[in-house]
Design a protein around this motif. Structure first.
Motif, short mmCIF file in Angstrom:
data_model
loop_
_atom_site.label_atom_id
_atom_site.label_comp_id
_atom_site.label_asym_id
_atom_site.label_seq_id
_atom_site.Cartn_x
_atom_site.Cartn_y
_atom_site.Cartn_z
N ARG A 84 -8.81 -6.92 10.07
CA ARG A 84 -9.96 -7.49 9.36
C ARG A 84 -9.51 -8.38 8.21
O ARG A 84 -10.12 -9.42 7.93
CB ARG A 84 -10.87 -6.36 8.85
N ALA A 85 -8.41 -7.99 7.53
CA ALA A 85 -7.88 -8.81 6.44
C ALA A 85 -7.37 -10.14 6.97
O ALA A 85 -7.55 -11.18 6.33
CB ALA A 85 -6.76 -8.05 5.72
N ARG A 105 0.82 -1.22 0.00
CA ARG A 105 0.00 0.00 0.00
C ARG A 105 0.85 1.27 0.00
O ARG A 105 0.32 2.38 0.13
CB ARG A 105 -0.91 -0.01 1.23
N ASN A 129 -6.18 -1.51 11.91
CA ASN A 129 -7.49 -2.14 12.10
C ASN A 129 -7.95 -2.85 10.83
O ASN A 129 -8.53 -3.94 10.89
CB ASN A 129 -8.52 -1.09 12.51
N ALA A 130 -7.68 -2.24 9.67
CA ALA A 130 -8.03 -2.87 8.40
C ALA A 130 -7.23 -4.14 8.18
O ALA A 130 -7.75 -5.13 7.66
CB ALA A 130 -7.80 -1.89 7.25
N ALA A 154 -6.13 3.25 11.81
CA ALA A 154 -7.19 2.75 10.92
C ALA A 154 -6.66 1.69 9.98
O ALA A 154 -7.35 0.71 9.66
CB ALA A 154 -7.80 3.91 10.14
N GLU A 155 -5.41 1.87 9.53
CA GLU A 155 -4.83 0.89 8.62
C GLU A 155 -4.53 -0.42 9.35
O GLU A 155 -4.75 -1.51 8.80
CB GLU A 155 -3.54 1.45 8.02
#
Length: 233
Positions: A98-99, A52, A94-95, A91-92
């Protein structure tokens, strides 16, 4: 070290079953440490973050890798330095958590519950941060204290502030003394193999996500069902 994302392929073990059978007795009394990246999930957290980033950041990471190799940095030092370059926001992270959950390796959660039901202690290791692994640990039934990973620090707006050293198992062994802690059996890719104290601990290479990483010591398993069979029969 390779920054590429591991892929699922080749589910056959690369070592004889006879060698695995000989480990049964030693595994029964061991704390099983499952590697998140490339074993419990098909996601490799650092590669996910690197993918990213822009080309300039990726060049800095390549230069950092050369320095780390030349100076003989430990895995924990290298992970922390890379996170300092990547500077992930809350936030990243946390993402990423989820991944991780969306890419759990088939059989991993069931195996964890079967092992815990049989009285086997489980821990979880990872490279990115405790904060990204809390959901995964909850799925596996691993307590936050059983997570071996760096701890990230964020400001009130969620921006990256810093990283605390990884709570790796060998450092715990050194603090407690090698004879005052239970044997650990690490299950994962080469990143886990680097954590092993060969005088006391065991290592099982997991080939259900990354089929082959080149030669290494120890035996390999192709699924988490194999792990349950070895540990509890």
């Amino acid at each position: 070290m390779d920054f590429a994302e591991p892929t699922r392929s080749g589910l056959q073990p690369d070592s004889p079953r006879g060698g695995l059978t000989s480990l049964r007795g030693r595994l029964r009394d061991a704390v099983i440490v499952l590697q998140a990246d490339g074993a419990v999930t098909g996601i490799h957290g650092l590669s996910w973050l690197i993918g990213r980033r822009d080309e300039a950041t990726q060049r800095r990471l390549t230069e950092l890798q050369l320095v780390a190799m030349a100076e003989g940095w430990s895995p924990a030092e290298f992970d922390g330095a890379r996170l300092g370059v990547l500077r992930p926001r809350r936030a990243e992270v946390n993402a990423l958590g989820r991944a991780y959950l969306a890419a759990v390796t088939p059989g991993a959660v069931d195996a964890a519950h079967r092992l815990r039901t049989a009285g086997v202690a489980l821990e979880l290791s990872g490279e990115v941060g405790v904060e990204a692994m809390l959901g995964l640990a909850d799925e596996l039934g691993v307590t936050p204290d059983g997570i071996h990973a760096p701890r990230l620090r964020f400001d009130a707006l969620g921006a990256f502030v810093g990283v605390e050293a990884s709570r790796r198992a060998p450092s715990i062994a050194n603090e407690a003394g090698p004879l005052n802690r239970p044997r650990r059996a690490f299950v994962g890719t080469r990143a886990s193999e680097l954590l092993v104290d060969p005088e006391r601990d065991l290592f099982l290479r997991f080939t259900g996500v990354v089929a082959h990483e080149g030669p290494g010591r120890g035996e390999s398993i192709a699924s988490f069902a194999d792990l349950v069979s070895l540990v509890v029969g």
